[in-house]
Design a protein around this motif. Structure first.
Motif, PDB file in Angstrom:
ATOM      1  N   LYS A   1       0.706  -1.252   0.108  1.00 20.20           N
ATOM      2  CA  LYS A   1      -0.076   0.080   0.062  1.00 20.20           C
ATOM      3  C   LYS A   1       0.719   1.486  -0.270  1.00 20.20           C
ATOM      4  CE  LYS A   1      -4.432  -1.706   1.751  1.00 20.20           C
ATOM      5  NZ  LYS A   1      -5.649  -1.406   2.445  1.00 20.20           N
ATOM      6  N   ILE A   2       2.066   1.349   0.608  1.00 19.97           N
ATOM      7  CA  ILE A   2       2.767   2.384   0.558  1.00 19.97           C
ATOM      8  C   ILE A   2       4.075   2.616  -0.516  1.00 19.97           C
ATOM      9  CG2 ILE A   2       2.678   2.514   3.147  1.00 19.97           C
ATOM     10  CD1 ILE A   2       5.644   1.745   3.342  1.00 19.97           C
ATOM     11  N   GLY A   3       3.585   1.785  -1.601  1.00 20.73           N
ATOM     12  CA  GLY A   3       4.356   2.033  -3.010  1.00 20.73           C
ATOM     13  C   GLY A   3       5.698   2.176  -2.756  1.00 20.73           C
ATOM     14  N   ARG A   4       6.412   3.317  -3.446  1.00 18.88           N
ATOM     15  CA  ARG A   4       7.886   3.615  -3.351  1.00 18.88           C
ATOM     16  C   ARG A   4       8.273   3.616  -1.862  1.00 18.88           C
ATOM     17  NH1 ARG A   4       9.784   8.981  -2.901  1.00 18.88           N
ATOM     18  NH2 ARG A   4       7.973  10.514  -2.459  1.00 18.88           N
ATOM     19  N   PHE A   5       7.804   3.586  -0.938  1.00 19.62           N
ATOM     20  CA  PHE A   5       8.233   3.525   0.484  1.00 19.62           C
ATOM     21  C   PHE A   5       8.164   2.261   1.186  1.00 19.62           C
ATOM     22  CE2 PHE A   5       6.325   8.083   0.023  1.00 19.62           C
ATOM     23  CZ  PHE A   5       7.446   8.623   0.115  1.00 19.62           C
ATOM     24  N   ALA A   6       7.893   1.199   0.260  1.00 19.83           N
ATOM     25  CA  ALA A   6       7.804  -0.091   0.999  1.00 19.83           C
ATOM     26  C   ALA A   6       9.232  -0.627   1.174  1.00 19.83           C
ATOM     27  CB  ALA A   6       7.474  -1.274  -0.330  1.00 19.83           C
ATOM     28  N   LYS A   7      10.225  -0.051   0.419  1.00 21.13           N
ATOM     29  CA  LYS A   7      11.545  -0.570   0.960  1.00 21.13           C
ATOM     30  C   LYS A   7      11.977   0.013   2.219  1.00 21.13           C
ATOM     31  CE  LYS A   7      13.954   3.445  -1.533  1.00 21.13           C
ATOM     32  NZ  LYS A   7      12.612   3.975  -1.775  1.00 21.13           N
ATOM     33  N   CYS A   8      11.325   1.090   2.885  1.00 20.03           N
ATOM     34  CA  CYS A   8      11.664   1.701   4.132  1.00 20.03           C
ATOM     35  C   CYS A   8      11.064   0.641   5.318  1.00 20.03           C
ATOM     36  CB  CYS A   8      10.658   3.158   4.338  1.00 20.03           C
ATOM     37  SG  CYS A   8      11.449   4.164   3.264  1.00 20.03           S
ATOM     38  N   ILE A   9      10.211  -0.301   5.023  1.00 20.77           N
ATOM     39  CA  ILE A   9       9.946  -1.180   6.275  1.00 20.77           C
ATOM     40  C   ILE A   9      11.003  -2.362   5.928  1.00 20.77           C
ATOM     41  CG2 ILE A   9       8.100  -2.608   7.038  1.00 20.77           C
ATOM     42  CD1 ILE A   9       6.145  -0.809   6.156  1.00 20.77           C
ATOM     43  N   VAL A  10      11.787  -2.730   6.865  1.00 19.07           N
ATOM     44  CA  VAL A  10      13.015  -3.570   6.564  1.00 19.07           C
ATOM     45  C   VAL A  10      12.703  -4.748   7.533  1.00 19.07           C
ATOM     46  CG1 VAL A  10      15.358  -4.026   6.692  1.00 19.07           C
ATOM     47  CG2 VAL A  10      14.459  -1.649   5.952  1.00 19.07           C
ATOM     48  N   THR A  11      13.087  -6.093   7.002  1.00 17.16           N
ATOM     49  CA  THR A  11      13.000  -7.054   7.825  1.00 17.16           C
ATOM     50  C   THR A  11      14.541  -7.345   8.506  1.00 17.16           C
ATOM     51  OG1 THR A  11      11.385  -8.245   6.309  1.00 17.16           O
ATOM     52  CG2 THR A  11      12.412  -9.433   7.878  1.00 17.16           C
ATOM     53  N   ARG A  12      14.790  -7.254   9.562  1.00 16.49           N
ATOM     54  CA  ARG A  12      15.734  -7.922  10.449  1.00 16.49           C
ATOM     55  C   ARG A  12      15.732  -9.178  10.822  1.00 16.49           C
ATOM     56  NH1 ARG A  12      19.843  -4.765  12.912  1.00 16.49           N
ATOM     57  NH2 ARG A  12      19.251  -3.540  11.011  1.00 16.49           N
ATOM     58  N   LEU A  13      16.159 -10.300   9.983  1.00 12.41           N
ATOM     59  CA  LEU A  13      16.265 -11.761  10.118  1.00 12.41           C
ATOM     60  C   LEU A  13      16.431 -11.912  11.527  1.00 12.41           C
ATOM     61  CD1 LEU A  13      17.386 -13.065   6.829  1.00 12.41           C
ATOM     62  CD2 LEU A  13      15.011 -12.826   7.445  1.00 12.41           C
ATOM     63  N   GLY A  14      15.410 -12.828  12.234  1.00  9.88           N
ATOM     64  CA  GLY A  14      15.704 -13.242  13.596  1.00  9.88           C
ATOM     65  C   GLY A  14      15.200 -12.148  14.575  1.00  9.88           C
ATOM     66  N   PHE A  15      14.906 -10.905  14.259  1.00 10.66           N
ATOM     67  CA  PHE A  15      14.681  -9.880  15.085  1.00 10.66           C
ATOM     68  C   PHE A  15      13.099  -9.412  14.979  1.00 10.66           C
ATOM     69  CE2 PHE A  15      19.161  -9.960  15.346  1.00 10.66           C
ATOM     70  CZ  PHE A  15      19.313  -9.950  16.582  1.00 10.66           C
ATOM     71  N   GLY A  16      12.812  -8.828  13.811  1.00 10.12           N
ATOM     72  CA  GLY A  16      11.507  -8.386  13.388  1.00 10.12           C
ATOM     73  C   GLY A  16      11.693  -7.217  12.308  1.00 10.12           C
ATOM     74  N   TYR A  17      10.941  -6.116  12.560  1.00  9.36           N
ATOM     75  CA  TYR A  17      10.630  -5.115  11.596  1.00  9.36           C
ATOM     76  C   TYR A  17      11.032  -3.946  12.018  1.00  9.36           C
ATOM     77  CZ  TYR A  17       7.988  -9.011   9.048  1.00  9.36           C
ATOM     78  OH  TYR A  17       7.708 -10.120   8.682  1.00  9.36           O
ATOM     79  N   TYR A  18      11.369  -2.896  11.253  1.00  4.75           N
ATOM     80  CA  TYR A  18      11.685  -1.549  11.355  1.00  4.75           C
ATOM     81  C   TYR A  18      11.489  -0.646  10.259  1.00  4.75           C
ATOM     82  CZ  TYR A  18      16.509  -1.688   9.410  1.00  4.75           C
ATOM     83  OH  TYR A  18      17.493  -1.645   8.807  1.00  4.75           O
ATOM     84  N   PHE A  19      11.212   0.924  10.500  1.00  3.29           N
ATOM     85  CA  PHE A  19      11.297   1.624   9.468  1.00  3.29           C
ATOM     86  C   PHE A  19      12.697   2.376   9.164  1.00  3.29           C
ATOM     87  CE2 PHE A  19      10.095   5.431   7.158  1.00  3.29           C
ATOM     88  CZ  PHE A  19       8.918   5.189   6.349  1.00  3.29           C
ATOM     89  N   ASP A  20      13.253   2.152   8.118  1.00  3.92           N
ATOM     90  CA  ASP A  20      14.345   2.691   7.691  1.00  3.92           C
ATOM     91  C   ASP A  20      14.467   4.083   7.065  1.00  3.92           C
ATOM     92  OD1 ASP A  20      17.322   2.938   7.559  1.00  3.92           O
ATOM     93  OD2 ASP A  20      17.362   1.576   5.836  1.00  3.92           O
ATOM     94  N   ALA A  21      14.606   5.285   7.830  1.00  4.46           N
ATOM     95  CA  ALA A  21      14.449   6.507   7.187  1.00  4.46           C
ATOM     96  C   ALA A  21      15.885   6.838   6.546  1.00  4.46           C
ATOM     97  CB  ALA A  21      13.793   7.587   8.226  1.00  4.46           C
TER      98      ALA A  21
END
Length: 230
Positions: A210-230
């Motif tokens: 849904k957030i289109g070009r900003f999708a890459k900003c939601i990053v998966t940190r394997l083994g830990f979880g998710y974060y927003f990379d600005a």
């Protein structure tokens, strides 16, 4: 329950007796309740004016899932919380319900006490982020209006479910912080509902789309979880 506002609840179920039982008990708790015996009848009402929908899945005409899909595709009704009521309690059905943006999922037969507890939890979560927060969160062309509960991408409004909105709000508000799946479950979903890790992943995938070009900003940190990379 807080008495500052009289919450409006719509009960949609093709069992008239069940509608009347829920209406009586919810009104006893101080809610304003309207009932409909089909999705078709419910859709004739002003859905956006309700604070919560209790929606049966298996109905004679349009199913609850189909109705929810239609509501979530409409920006004016996308943020209305939904609790599914259903005799179907398989894992796939539960995931389908949450994937459609449900805030909770109660299997029949249920106790009225359970329904009241879950209704209170969803309504409390709906209104808990009001007051001292800034009205708007922004990151470049991504904007969240916290008062209106809307999201826009490069000026274009995008319909979000409540769960998606809460996830993005949490990640965007604390950019760079890694949230484990369990932290996301604890902060976004009601305390008294079982949420699978896979449900979190499904919602994150949907959020990225849904957030289109900003999708890459939601990053998966394997083994830990998710974060927003600005």
């Amino acid at each position: 329950m807080e008495e500052e506002k009289k919450y409006k609840i719509l009960v949609v179920d093709d069992e008239d007796d069940l509608c009347e039982i829920l209406k009586f008990n919810l009104e006893t708790e101080g809610y304003q309740v309207t009932t409909a015996n089909s999705a078709e009848d419910a859709l004739k009402l002003d859905i956006a004016s309700f604070d919560l929908l209790l929606l049966d899945v298996m109905m004679g005409g349009m199913s609850g899932f189909a109705m929810a899909k239609q509501l979530k595709a409409n920006p004016s009704t996308a943020s209305v919380p939904i609790i599914f009521l259903t005799a179907r309690d398989t894992e796939n059905d539960t995931v389908t319900g949450f994937n459609l943006g449900a805030d909770d999922y109660i299997s029949k037969p249920f106790s009225l006490r359970e329904v009241l507890v879950r209704v209170r939890a969803v309504l409390r979560r709906t209104s808990e982020h009001q007051g001292s927060e800034p009205a708007v969160l922004r990151y470049q062309g991504l904007e969240m209006n916290l008062d209106k509960k809307t999201v826009s991408i490069d000026g274009a409004d995008v319909p979000f479910t409540k769960t998606e909105f809460e996830l993005l709000h949490l990640l965007l508000e604390e950019k760079g912080r890694v949230f484990s799946r369990q932290e996301l479950i604890d902060k976004v979903w009601p305390k008294d509902v079982l949420v699978l890790d896979r449900t979190v992943d499904v919602n994150i995938t949907r959020l990225r789309k849904k957030i289109g070009r900003f999708a890459k900003c939601i990053v998966t940190r394997l083994g830990f979880g998710y974060y927003f990379d600005a």
